[in-house]
Scaffold this active site. Structure first.
Site, short mmCIF file in Angstrom:
data_model
loop_
_atom_site.label_atom_id
_atom_site.label_comp_id
_atom_site.label_asym_id
_atom_site.label_seq_id
_atom_site.Cartn_x
_atom_site.Cartn_y
_atom_site.Cartn_z
CB CYS A 106 -4.39 -133.53 -26.71
SG CYS A 106 -4.01 -133.00 -25.02
CG HIS B 160 -5.80 -129.29 -27.95
ND1 HIS B 160 -6.76 -130.22 -28.25
CD2 HIS B 160 -5.32 -129.63 -26.73
CE1 HIS B 160 -6.87 -131.08 -27.25
NE2 HIS B 160 -6.01 -130.75 -26.32
#
Length: 264
Positions: free
Chosen positions: A93, A207
């Site tokens: 990310c 994630h």
């Protein structure tokens, strides 16, 4: 046999338990009798990244990304040098975005990136979130099959995880995606690409400790790190029965369209 691992900005880039990926990488090495030396490197620290075998960057909010972006003005060229020499790098990310050319936040603020990956990211108005399923890039599937042939087992060709990002990332012509989205949004919600690969460097929007859901990909990273350090080295199999069972259960649920996300 010993590997050196660098957790970069662990105090700033660690959203949703991204740190778990470092723990999983190290644990899968030590279970095989491979020694691991783990260093934490943060703002203003000096490090020779080519000395490491595995470097990890997690995700962070805009404030933390701004701090990291400034610090990467000095560290960036050293990270590029490490990537060019084959150091294995995994970024998630915010860390993934900052290894690209730039990230433009919703208020227009432009955060320069390292330029290790040929890509850029623009913040969008709606968050892209939920469980995600992707098909690994063909060359990674081939590498995975060769890896598992020695174990006389069949590897998964998919990755599963959870994405939660407002950034829309667009890849340039000199990099390829980590995989193609089967369920979910991926890099930008438009072209079905997810993540990026360049030599032994990877970026993704999956994630949290996503290596726990994808032990086959964790071993691919470990095998590449060992190969750079020691040449061709066999990686004894571990009992991943439960991990692969969980992977396949979630894969089937996503293929059927079941997305277990609680709305609040």
């Amino acid at each position: 046999m010993r590997l050196r691992v660098c957790h970069l900005y662990p105090d700033l880039l660690n959203l949703y338990g991204d740190r778990g990926n470092v723990l999983i990488f190290c644990r899968r090495a030590t279970w095989r009798g491979i020694g691991v030396e783990l260093d934490a490197v943060s703002l203003h620290d000096h490090a020779r990244f080519t000395d490491y075998d595995f470097i990890f960057l997690g995700g962070g909010a805009d404030l933390e990304q701004g701090l990291v972006s400034k610090d990467l003005e000095k560290k960036g060229p050293l990270l590029i040098e490490a990537a060019e020499t084959g150091v294995v790098i995994l970024s998630i990310c915010g860390g993934y975005q900052l290894l690209g050319r730039y990230y433009r936040a919703q208020d227009g603020t432009l955060l320069p990136g390292v330029g290790l990956f040929d890509l850029y990211t623009e913040a969008g108005g709606k968050r892209l979130k939920g469980n995600i399923l992707l098909q690994l890039a063909p060359e990674l599937q081939t590498e995975m099959r060769q890896f598992y042939d020695r174990r006389e087992a069949k590897p998964p060709t998919t990755l599963i995880g959870f994405e939660n990002h407002s950034g829309r990332t667009f890849l340039g012509s000199s990099v390829r995606p980590l995989g193609m989205v089967l369920k979910g949004n991926g890099n930008n919600g438009e072209d079905r690409s997810e993540g990026v690969c360049y030599k032994n460097a990877f970026g993704t929007y999956l994630h949290g400790p996503f290596l726990s859901k994808n032990p086959h990909f964790a071993d691919l990273l470990l095998a590449r790190a060992l190969s750079r350090r020691c040449g061709e080295v066999g990686l004894p199999p571990l009992d991943d029965t439960l991990e692969l069972y969980a992977h396949n259960v979630m894969k089937k649920r996503l293929q059927k369209g079941f997305v277990p996300v609680r709305r609040v």
